[in-house]
Design an enzyme around this catalytic site. Structure first.
Site, mmCIF file in Angstrom:
data_model
loop_
_atom_site.group_PDB
_atom_site.id
_atom_site.type_symbol
_atom_site.label_atom_id
_atom_site.label_comp_id
_atom_site.label_asym_id
_atom_site.label_seq_id
_atom_site.Cartn_x
_atom_site.Cartn_y
_atom_site.Cartn_z
ATOM 1 N N SER A 28 -2.621 -5.790 -1.366
ATOM 2 C CA SER A 28 -3.933 -5.757 -2.033
ATOM 3 C C SER A 28 -3.819 -5.661 -3.556
ATOM 4 O O SER A 28 -4.824 -5.625 -4.256
ATOM 5 C CB SER A 28 -4.759 -4.569 -1.503
ATOM 6 O OG SER A 28 -4.239 -3.354 -1.996
ATOM 7 N N ASP A 87 -2.558 4.543 -5.784
ATOM 8 C CA ASP A 87 -1.195 4.127 -6.167
ATOM 9 C C ASP A 87 -1.282 2.949 -7.139
ATOM 10 O O ASP A 87 -0.522 2.869 -8.109
ATOM 11 C CB ASP A 87 -0.399 3.668 -4.935
ATOM 12 C CG ASP A 87 -0.475 4.648 -3.777
ATOM 13 O OD1 ASP A 87 -0.651 5.853 -4.036
ATOM 14 O OD2 ASP A 87 -0.381 4.199 -2.613
ATOM 15 N N ALA A 146 -4.250 2.757 -0.789
ATOM 16 C CA ALA A 146 -3.354 2.492 -1.939
ATOM 17 C C ALA A 146 -4.085 2.305 -3.263
ATOM 18 O O ALA A 146 -3.434 2.047 -4.278
ATOM 19 C CB ALA A 146 -2.446 1.282 -1.681
ATOM 20 N N ASP A 150 3.312 0.270 6.904
ATOM 21 C CA ASP A 150 2.000 0.779 7.328
ATOM 22 C C ASP A 150 1.508 0.047 8.577
ATOM 23 O O ASP A 150 1.524 -1.196 8.625
ATOM 24 C CB ASP A 150 0.964 0.571 6.208
ATOM 25 C CG ASP A 150 1.277 1.398 4.963
ATOM 26 O OD1 ASP A 150 2.152 2.274 5.033
ATOM 27 O OD2 ASP A 150 0.620 1.153 3.934
ATOM 28 N N GLY A 153 5.265 5.143 -3.412
ATOM 29 C CA GLY A 153 6.205 4.657 -4.425
ATOM 30 C C GLY A 153 6.253 3.135 -4.440
ATOM 31 O O GLY A 153 6.201 2.512 -5.506
HETATM 32 O O1 RIB Z 1 -1.381 5.724 -0.607
HETATM 33 C C1 RIB Z 1 -1.262 4.829 0.466
HETATM 34 C C2 RIB Z 1 0.086 4.941 1.116
HETATM 35 O O2 RIB Z 1 0.218 6.257 1.648
HETATM 36 C C3 RIB Z 1 0.283 4.021 2.276
HETATM 37 O O3 RIB Z 1 0.809 2.759 1.897
HETATM 38 C C4 RIB Z 1 1.167 4.821 3.225
HETATM 39 O O4 RIB Z 1 2.434 4.273 3.393
HETATM 40 C C5 RIB Z 1 1.219 6.233 2.656
HETATM 41 O O5 RIB Z 1 2.403 6.498 2.010
#
Ligand code: RIB
Length: 311
Positions: free
Chosen positions: A296, A257, A254, A16, A44
């Site tokens: 993070s 995620d 993120a 990123d 991922g």
């Molecule tokens: O959800 C965040 C992620 O989305 C980032 O880390 C970036 O790489 C994209 O895949």
């Protein structure tokens, strides 16, 4: 199903490139910033790191290139205790990259180029079907090609895995009819839920309508994350709400995620779905107080301490 605690994480890994500024540029505008960072990311990769730091035993399956960025991404995941030996390397290709803008409220906008991530094909999944083991959890998002993710979901279900899917970014194609029935936990955010169901998820009625629509489509346990409005989940026949924690956010990149990784790790340890959602809400909130994606992710003691403080 008796879970082993092992998680097979599949999805994209990117580097990123992040600019922090008062606001993001509008079309035709140039905005100057003196605040730029690079972080390991990819949906991922972020999920895998969250699951690994928060109690899961994680193996990653995906594809990277043979460039220096790919090596750095693998090194960072190894450092977090993730087994990266099943990541396939494609010669003469590069890792995925994401360009991210974060405004003064911590809100982000992302464009990414998947690089080698998008060369992971259904035949690669079939050739590595021995990674998909009964009692383990498949945790996947949708950065590799959709048909590859669908194949992984099918094989995982056939082999007796618990399947957790975060449909990010929202697929451009319709889910094949059999796929929802192969998924145990389905976690879109409000935008993804709207795209998948065709229902606007902008208030309580819309959220509940989307949850029931997802259930009708065959998703057994849909969970919609609603940003700072918390989480709504259809557990059994009832909609349950989980309020978001109030924190000082500097970067929301993120958070979704990290929610998925935390939820999967906690559920994999035998916690209830309600406990796992609460835990994931805390992990995601904490992640927004720090910059970057994988950097993070909070550690287990931080999340546990935070939950104690906010009982
Ligand atoms: O959800 C965040 C992620 O989305 C980032 O880390 C970036 O790489 C994209 O895949």
């Amino acid at each position: 199903m008796k879970l082993s605690g092992n998680i097979l994480s599949m999805g994209g890994i990117n580097m990123d490139f992040v600019m922090y500024a008062e606001r993001v540029p509008v079309p035709g505008e140039t905005v100057k910033t003196d605040n730029f960072n690079t972080f390991s990311g990819g949906k991922g990769g972020n999920q895998a790191v969250a699951a690994a730091l928060l109690g899961g035993n994680v193996k990653f399956f995906g594809m990277l290139g043979n460039d220096l960025t790919s090596s750095k991404l693998i090194e960072d995941m190894n450092e977090k205790g993730i087994d990266t030996t099943s990541i396939l390397i494609r010669e003469n290709n590069t890792a995925g990259v994401a360009m991210i803008w974060v405004d003064k409220n911590g809100q982000n906008s992302i464009m990414f180029n998947p690089g080698a991530n998008c060369l992971l094909m259904p035949e690669h999944v079939r050739a590595h079907s021995s990674l998909f083991k009964a009692g383990d959890i498949l945790m996947t998002s949708m950065e590799p090609p959709e048909e590859t993710t669908f194949e992984a979901i099918r094989i995982a279900k056939k082999n007796g895995m618990l399947v957790v899917v975060d449909p990010a970014p929202a697929p451009e194609v319709k889910f094949p009819d059999d796929i929802p029935y192969c998924i145990d936990i389905f976690k879109p955010n409000e935008t993804e839920a709207a795209k998948i169901t065709g229902v606007e998820v902008d208030d309580k009625t819309g959220t509940e309508k989307a949850l029931f629509k997802l259930h009708d489509m065959g998703f057994a346990l849909p969970i919609i994350t609603l940003g700072n409005k918390g989480v709504a989940a259809l557990i059994g026949k009832r909609v349950s709400y989980f309020p978001a924690y109030t924190v000082s956010s500097v970067d929301t990149t993120a958070a979704g995620d990290i929610f998925t990784g935390a939820l999967t790790a906690h559920y994999g340890k035998g916690k209830s779905i309600e406990e796992s959602i609460q835990f994931a809400c805390a992990a995601a909130a904490l992640s927004t107080t720090k910059k970057g994606a994988q950097t993070s992710v909070p550690v287990l003691s931080e999340v546990e301490g935070f939950l104690k403080l906010h009982q």
